[in-house]
Write a protein that holds these residues in place. Sequence first.
Motif, short mmCIF file in Angstrom:
data_model
loop_
_atom_site.label_atom_id
_atom_site.label_comp_id
_atom_site.label_asym_id
_atom_site.label_seq_id
_atom_site.Cartn_x
_atom_site.Cartn_y
_atom_site.Cartn_z
N MET A 1 0.86 -1.18 0.00
CA MET A 1 0.00 0.00 0.00
C MET A 1 0.90 1.23 0.00
SD MET A 1 -1.40 0.44 3.92
CE MET A 1 -2.09 2.06 3.61
N VAL A 2 0.34 2.34 -0.49
CA VAL A 2 1.06 3.61 -0.52
C VAL A 2 0.28 4.62 0.31
CG1 VAL A 2 1.74 5.56 -1.98
CG2 VAL A 2 2.16 3.21 -2.73
N ILE A 3 1.00 5.39 1.09
CA ILE A 3 0.42 6.50 1.84
C ILE A 3 1.05 7.77 1.29
CG2 ILE A 3 0.11 7.55 4.11
CD1 ILE A 3 0.64 4.67 5.25
N ASP A 4 0.24 8.66 0.77
CA ASP A 4 0.67 9.93 0.16
C ASP A 4 1.55 9.66 -1.06
OD1 ASP A 4 -0.74 11.32 2.07
OD2 ASP A 4 1.00 11.70 3.34
N GLY A 5 0.91 9.52 -2.20
CA GLY A 5 1.57 9.08 -3.42
C GLY A 5 2.29 10.13 -4.23
N GLY A 6 2.76 11.19 -3.62
CA GLY A 6 3.43 12.25 -4.36
C GLY A 6 4.69 11.84 -5.10
N ALA A 7 5.30 10.76 -4.71
CA ALA A 7 6.52 10.27 -5.37
C ALA A 7 6.19 9.06 -6.24
CB ALA A 7 7.57 9.91 -4.32
N ALA A 8 5.12 9.16 -7.01
CA ALA A 8 4.56 8.01 -7.74
C ALA A 8 5.56 7.30 -8.64
CB ALA A 8 3.34 8.44 -8.55
N THR A 9 6.35 8.02 -9.40
CA THR A 9 7.28 7.40 -10.34
C THR A 9 8.29 6.54 -9.60
OG1 THR A 9 7.02 9.23 -11.88
CG2 THR A 9 8.95 7.83 -12.18
N ARG A 10 8.87 7.07 -8.54
CA ARG A 10 9.86 6.31 -7.77
C ARG A 10 9.21 5.14 -7.04
NH1 ARG A 10 11.69 11.03 -4.69
NH2 ARG A 10 12.26 9.54 -3.11
N ILE A 11 8.00 5.33 -6.56
CA ILE A 11 7.30 4.25 -5.88
C ILE A 11 6.99 3.12 -6.86
CG2 ILE A 11 5.13 3.60 -4.74
CD1 ILE A 11 5.22 6.45 -3.46
N LEU A 12 6.48 3.46 -8.04
CA LEU A 12 6.18 2.42 -9.04
C LEU A 12 7.43 1.64 -9.43
CD1 LEU A 12 3.59 4.14 -11.38
CD2 LEU A 12 3.24 2.09 -9.98
N THR A 13 8.54 2.34 -9.56
CA THR A 13 9.80 1.66 -9.87
C THR A 13 10.14 0.65 -8.78
OG1 THR A 13 10.63 3.55 -11.11
CG2 THR A 13 12.28 2.01 -10.26
N ARG A 14 9.98 1.04 -7.54
CA ARG A 14 10.28 0.15 -6.41
C ARG A 14 9.29 -1.01 -6.36
NH1 ARG A 14 14.09 -2.11 -3.49
NH2 ARG A 14 13.49 -2.34 -1.31
N VAL A 15 8.01 -0.74 -6.55
CA VAL A 15 6.99 -1.80 -6.55
C VAL A 15 7.33 -2.85 -7.60
CG1 VAL A 15 4.57 -2.26 -7.19
CG2 VAL A 15 5.11 -0.43 -5.56
N GLY B 1 -3.47 9.13 -8.94
CA GLY B 1 -4.04 8.68 -10.20
C GLY B 1 -3.08 7.79 -10.98
N ALA B 2 -1.82 8.19 -11.03
CA ALA B 2 -0.82 7.39 -11.74
C ALA B 2 -0.62 6.04 -11.09
CB ALA B 2 0.51 8.15 -11.79
N LEU B 3 -0.62 6.00 -9.78
CA LEU B 3 -0.45 4.73 -9.07
C LEU B 3 -1.62 3.79 -9.31
CD1 LEU B 3 0.93 6.18 -5.72
CD2 LEU B 3 2.19 4.71 -7.31
N VAL B 4 -2.83 4.32 -9.24
CA VAL B 4 -4.03 3.51 -9.46
C VAL B 4 -4.10 3.05 -10.91
CG1 VAL B 4 -6.56 3.59 -9.51
CG2 VAL B 4 -5.32 4.51 -7.54
N HIS B 5 -3.80 3.95 -11.84
CA HIS B 5 -3.87 3.62 -13.26
C HIS B 5 -2.86 2.52 -13.65
CE1 HIS B 5 -4.64 4.20 -17.51
NE2 HIS B 5 -3.33 4.30 -17.70
N ALA B 6 -1.68 2.56 -13.05
CA ALA B 6 -0.62 1.62 -13.40
C ALA B 6 -0.74 0.27 -12.71
CB ALA B 6 0.74 2.23 -13.08
N THR B 7 -1.63 0.17 -11.74
CA THR B 7 -1.74 -1.05 -10.94
C THR B 7 -3.21 -1.42 -10.75
OG1 THR B 7 -1.89 0.08 -8.82
CG2 THR B 7 0.33 -0.37 -9.65
#
Length: 78
Positions: free
Chosen positions: A27-41, A65-71
């Motif tokens: 899970m992600v809390i406060d997704g402001g770093a979406a690109t880096r988080i997605l890379t890590r996921v 939105g980017a996190l939800v859209h990509a996953t």
Amino acid sequence: MAEIHVEQFRYGNDNLAYLVHAGGEAMVIDGGAATRILTRVRSCGLSLRLVTNTHGHADHTSGDGALVHATSARHLAP
């Protein structure tokens, strides 16, 4: 029981995003770093299940939105 991991991602001047994961699910809390988080996921082979926020300011929600859209994650917002 799977060990719980919490990773912190600094973004902007003073904001933090969190990736919490255990047993291959995350899970992600406060997704402001979406690109880096997605890379890590993706690099960890995690399945992102939930995106949520501590509050509704744009600097905390901008990556949701980017996190939800990509996953397959669900979005739970305050």
